[in-house]
Design an enzyme around this catalytic site. Structure first.
Site, PDB file in Angstrom:
ATOM      1  N   CYS B 287      39.242  35.511  35.308  1.00  0.00           N
ATOM      2  CA  CYS B 287      40.456  34.743  35.019  1.00  0.00           C
ATOM      3  C   CYS B 287      41.533  34.857  36.099  1.00  0.00           C
ATOM      4  CB  CYS B 287      41.026  35.156  33.664  1.00  0.00           C
ATOM      5  SG  CYS B 287      41.660  36.851  33.591  1.00  0.00           S
ATOM      6  N   CYS B 293      46.210  30.960  33.554  1.00  0.00           N
ATOM      7  CA  CYS B 293      45.660  32.086  32.808  1.00  0.00           C
ATOM      8  C   CYS B 293      44.806  31.527  31.677  1.00  0.00           C
ATOM      9  CB  CYS B 293      46.782  32.951  32.230  1.00  0.00           C
ATOM     10  SG  CYS B 293      47.642  33.934  33.479  1.00  0.00           S
ATOM     11  N   ASP B 309      45.826  41.357  28.257  1.00  0.00           N
ATOM     12  CA  ASP B 309      45.805  42.820  28.346  1.00  0.00           C
ATOM     13  C   ASP B 309      46.828  43.342  29.357  1.00  0.00           C
ATOM     14  OD1 ASP B 309      44.726  45.354  27.667  1.00  0.00           O
ATOM     15  OD2 ASP B 309      43.545  45.356  29.504  1.00  0.00           O
TER      16      ASP B 309
END
Lengths: 53, 418
Positions: B287, B293, B309
């Site tokens: 990614c 994103c 995260d």
């Protein structure tokens, strides 16, 4: 030659996070690989799409 | 797609489409930030502050609820569960036995995959047998040979962990568990790329992920490890364990030289796979190299959902999956804004960069330069420049229906100009 921006970004595909354990990426399908001539063609196409200044 | 007229933005509807998804990944944090280790560079240890410093643990009620909701929310035939931490093994084996039971109960014809990222120090024959029997892919955190690994990866008592991790690795291999390695590239690894790569090969890793350590910190009250800074914090400084841009670029270049000489098609390095995809005009393999994103959210032990995260901060909490359907949360404006801000916040210099399709500004978490650029920019430029002629050659091989591995033993590659 340089890397090429993909033209089909809306394809449904899950791109892993760098902290997600993954094995190798899916094998590349030769028919999807952009060649130099593809890239030149796309560059021409993009240039023709640019709005006139 | 409509063209941007100012070069700095894309229309909202295009951005939404770019970030739109019918499938997404969730990293589950069954133990939140709880970990039996206390690695200096860990970006997640401080997350316990979000939950009052309590020892977090996902209850079986939450587990069942999020399992059902996650499977239902993904409109794809295969659903991936990623177990992450902290250290996800601290919740014990029975937790995962229940997780697998719940997955079977709610699969509804979908294929379920599991992967788990572990520091390896709590592995036992029971764990290894369970992972093998249930097809878990295990990501093992291993930073390289002992002197590199033990520099920052220590337990809470400050003791080194290398020997325990290698024992865990031995168990995985002995039980035939599928595994790959996640190797952070910190200051300790600078100048040692080839050595680390050879070590990982010798350890039996065929699938390697390298992760640059870039953290900004601020002092905490009293003594102790400095706090990892929030994105909005001011007066922060790079942590002492950060890899430098050139250090990271050279590290990956050294790994690449070893790989391209003899290992293409046998060993897999995520960055190289992703770069080759970009050279071929295909989607990124991870990614951070995408234009926006993509859907990689986090669900904490209590059901709180965060956008990524790397962005588990109060301002990036989207909601709680026990209160709102996951799909609704993943389609909120906040998530879409987060997704396309990666593109809209990209500095002009990046948009004109030859390496943009392969890099796309990398992870927004690393865009901490005064000019908005990624602090690893020079390192990536160094790497992509070095790898370019080889990537060109491998793309040519692929376009001819040949294997990229044919590049091995190529004695000299002249740069192919446009």
């Amino acid at each position: 030659m340089k890397p090429i921006e993909p033209k089909n970004p809306s394809k449904v595909i899950i791109i892993p996070h760098p902290q997600t354990p993954v094995k190798k990426s899916d094998p590349v399908n030769p028919e999807e690989v952009k060649t130099e001539s593809d890239q030149k063609e796309e560059a021409k196409e993009e240039a023709s799409e640019q709005p006139e200044k | 797609m409509k063209k941007s007229t100012d070069g700095n933005s894309i229309p909202l509807e295009d951005a939404a489409r770019l970030s739109g998804r019918l499938a997404f990944n969730i990293l589950f944090k069954p133990a939140g930030s709880l970990c039996n280790l206390g690695c200096d560079y860990c970006y997640y240890l401080d997350k316990s502050r979000l939950y009052g410093g309590r020892e977090p643990r996902m209850s079986l009620e939450v587990l069942e609820s999020v399992t059902r909701a996650y499977i239902e929310a993904n409109d794809v035939p295969e659903v991936q569960f990623v177990w992450h931490g902290g250290e996800p093994l601290v919740v014990g084996l029975d937790f995962y036995r229940k997780a697998v039971d719940f997955q079977k109960k709610y699969a509804d014809g979908k294929t379920i995959h599991n992967s788990i990222q572990t520091n390896g120090t709590l592995l036992s024959p029971d764990w290894a047998g369970f992972f093998r029997d249930n097809g878990f892919l295990v990501g093992l955190s291993l930073d390289g040979p002992e002197s590199v690994h033990d520099q920052y990866r220590r337990d809470r008592g400050g003791k080194p962990t290398f020997a325990r991790v290698m024992e865990g690795l031995r168990m995985l291999r002995e039980h035939g568990v599928e595994f790959n390695t996640l190797t952070t590239v910190s200051k300790a690894g600078e100048g040692r790329g080839a050595e680390v790569y050879r070590f990982l090969k010798d350890a039996g890793s065929r699938y390697m992920q390298f992760l640059p350590v870039v953290e900004f910190v601020k002092d905490r009250d009293g003594d102790g490890r400095p706090l990892i800074a929030d994105p909005s914090d001011e007066g922060v400084r790079p942590a002492e364990w950060c890899v430098s841009a050139t250090g990271f670029g050279r590290f990956m270049t050294d790994v690449f030289d070893e790989w391209v000489r003899s290992d293409v098609g046998e060993y897999y390095v995520q960055l190289f796979d992703s770069a080759l995809s970009a050279w071929c005009g295909l989607r990124e393999g991870v990614c951070v190299f995408g234009r926006t994103c993509s859907g990689n959210a986090v669900v904490e032990h209590n059901g709180d959902l965060y956008v990524c995260d790397h962005f588990v901060y109060p301002e990036y909490r989207v909601g709680n999956v026990l209160e709102t359907p996951i799909r609704t949360l993943m389609e909120t404006e906040a998530v879409k804004r987060f997704a396309y801000r990666k593109w809209t916040s990209l500095p002009r210099e990046c948009r004109q960069c030859a390496w943009l399709p392969a890099c796309n500004g990398e992870c927004p978490q690393h865009r901490r330069s005064d000019d908005g650029k990624n602090v690893l920019c020079e390192g990536y430029k160094f790497f992509f420049s070095h790898a370019a002629p080889y990537m060109d050659r491998m793309r040519k091989l692929l376009s001819e229906g040949r294997a990229p591995a044919e590049i091995i033993n190529t004695k000299h590659i002249a740069y192919e100009t446009d």
